[in-house]
Enzyme design. Structure first.
Site: not given
Ligand code: NAD
Length: 531
Positions: A311, A360, A415, A487
């Site tokens: 990620d 996520k 975003k 991530k």
């Protein structure tokens, strides 16, 4: 040409008997210093350790191809457009005037490292990270890949609505000819709402046939473009988690047998990983799902292949891995971290389904764990919690941490991320820090994809040994040095994950310097602190 896209022939020549240069290699001796710490009664015993390493880096950069899974997505199309705009020097008009293409946001191309001091001026000498060791220039990358959507890349770029019109207009002739290869589509892994895109799918149901097809795609791409090296990058939709089932995906043998049996728990991203590993090319996962099931990690280890994930750490989580570290290291105690996002691109649409959101959420939630666990003055360890609560299974103390993601089509790729850090300060006081971040998601993700691929390529050219009698060995399969851009970093099984951004960057910088035989005690600046 923007400085981040400039082509330079800089060679760093280290003048030391521990660093040698041949036409083929840079070889450097490096002393790795650490410490072993044990408790002895009430005392703490520290034993300094040192191990001698020799790093050898191949100097010739390969002709590199990157195959993106999800090539027609927002990130895939923006990545392709960025490389082509830079390669072809496409400039475009904005309301502020003429804009030249760049690689801003890339750690490799747009940030520098401190090498030492210039004796003439006494000032620090900073060098672009990409000039430390021979690295591929992004303009030289050949791009290809797969998508379950057949749109050619010019139309995919238009669909993404990320780049400004005047740039898109000029890129159309360069992007039109790039068509994603058909891909594997197993509907249970991504949101049902993605079905409407899936018009470019490898036929049949046999996962073994699909694997062979993907392997052939990689081989053909390499030959057709006359490439020395290929990297396969997952930038497709976030999948749901795969169940880890003994005998199905927990060992390499089980995983390969499950592919033969077309077992339903083998996801497309894992199948691509197996294809890449069997073709001996690095595989990087830019999405949060557990692509790297234990069987795939084992397979990569057995083939000495390179893998990295999971990620992309682009916006909110990157801030968090800075801010949480800052607070906890400042002796301030975050009590809660509440993270809220909304976005309106296809990624957001896919994440509006619960199983994909879950992937996520898991990926975003572990990011402060190492900083919290490192400070037992502020957060009680498990043993103390167990003692106080009487529950032997009690978890260590942790701030409340919540993550919300909502799909709001109107904002498109732009975003919004809102974070609140609520902390305890002196004498029971409270502090609240609120952050609101708004930007184009794909413009943050693109330089990360580039950095991940270029660094992975470099690391395939670095070998090491610990005694002069040994053969040089490749690095360990899981490239955790890429963690800065990830991530939820995948690490060597059994070792600790580092999420703190400054530690990740420092590891990367120290490693690149070690390959030159340089150690990293620069911030000591003893000359400024002594007579
Ligand atoms: P996107 O939805 O625009 O693109 C994904 C593409 O993958 C689509 O074109 C889709 O058709 C394709 N696809 C789906 N399944 C496929 C398969 N099996 N094989 C081949 N193609 C397939 O999403 P995006 O904004 O480009 O993001 C891509 C991925 O990166 C997502 O998983 C996202 O969560 C992850 N990510 C993005 C960011 C960021 O943009 N800042 C940050 C972290 C992670």
């Amino acid at each position: 040409v923007h400085p981040t896209a400039e082509r330079r022939d800089t060679v760093v020549l280290v003048d030391s008997d521990r660093t040698t240069y041949t036409e083929e290699h840079i070889t450097a001796k490096f002393t790795y210093r650490g410490a072993q710490v044990t408790r002895e009664g009430g005392d703490i015993k520290v034993t300094p350790t040192k191990e001698e390493f020799e790093f050898r880096t191949k100097r010739k950069v390969p002709k590199l191809g990157i195959m993106i899974i999800g090539l027609g997505g927002n990130n895939g199309s923006t990545f392709t457009a960025t490389i082509l705009a830079n390669k072809n020097h496409v400039t475009w008009y904005t309301k502020e005037g003429i804009q030249v293409p760049d690689y801003v946001g890339s750690v490799l191309r747009a940030s520098t490292v401190r090498l030492g001091t210039d004796p003439g001026t006494g000032k620090d000498f900073h060098l672009p990270v990409c000039d430390l060791l021979p690295m591929v220039h992004p303009n030289d990358i050949t791009i290809g890949g797969w998508d379950i959507s057949s749109l050619p890349l010019d139309e995919a770029m238009r669909r993404a609505e990320v780049l400004p019109y005047d740039l898109q207009r000029q890129l159309v002739p360069l992007m039109r000819g790039i068509k994603p290869l058909p891909s594997v589509y197993y509907p249970s892994f991504i949101a049902a709402n993605q079905g409407e895109r899936a018009d470019n799918v490898i036929p049949g149901l046999s996962k073994r046939d699909h694997l062979d097809h993907l392997r052939k795609d990689i081989r053909e791409f390499k030959v057709a473009n006359n490439l020395d090296q290929v990297i396969v990058f997952w930038s497709a939709n976030t999948e749901r988690y795969s169940a880890i089932i003994p005998g199905v995906n927990d060992t390499k043998e089980a995983l390969l047998a499950s592919i033969d049996a077309s077992h339903p728990e083998v996801s497309p991203s894992t199948l691509f990983g197996v294809a890449a590993v069997l073709e001996g090319v690095p595989y990087i996962n830019g999405a949060p799902q557990n692509t790297f099931v234990p069987g795939l990690i084992q397979l990569a280890e057995s083939r000495r292949a390179f893998i990295a994930g999971d990620d992309l750490k682009s916006g909110q989580t990157k801030m968090k891995s800075v801010l949480a570290e800052f607070l906890v290291n400042a002796g301030i105690k975050p009590l809660s971290i509440a993270s809220y996002n909304h976005l309106g691109n296809n990624d957001g649409y896919n994440l509006s389904a619960e199983p994909q959101f879950k992937s996520k959420e898991i990926s975003k939630s572990s990011v402060v764990d190492d900083m919290v666990a490192a400070n037992h003055l502020l957060y009680k360890p498990a043993a103390q919690m167990a003692k106080e609560s009487g529950d032997p299974k009690a978890k260590p103390e942790h701030p409340d941490h919540i993550i919300v993601i909502k799909y709001v089509p109107a904002v498109g790729d732009s975003k919004r991320a809102l974070d609140e850090y609520y902390s305890r300060i002196l004498m029971g006081g409270r502090s609240t820090i609120s952050i609101m971040n708004e930007c184009e998601d794909s413009l943050l993700a693109t330089p990360l994809i580039m950095d991940l691929c270029l660094l992975a390529e470099l690391l395939t050219r670095v070998q090491y040994r610990t005694t002069p009698e040994e053969e040089f060995m490749p690095l360990y399969s899981v490239l955790s040095l890429l963690s800065y851009m990830l991530k939820a970093p995948l690490v060597k099984p059994g070792t600790e994950v580092v999420n703190a951004l400054s530690r990740q960057r420092s590891a990367l910088e120290q490693f690149l310097k070690a390959c030159l035989g340089l150690d990293n005690s620069g911030d000591l600046l003893l000359e400024t602190r002594t007579w």
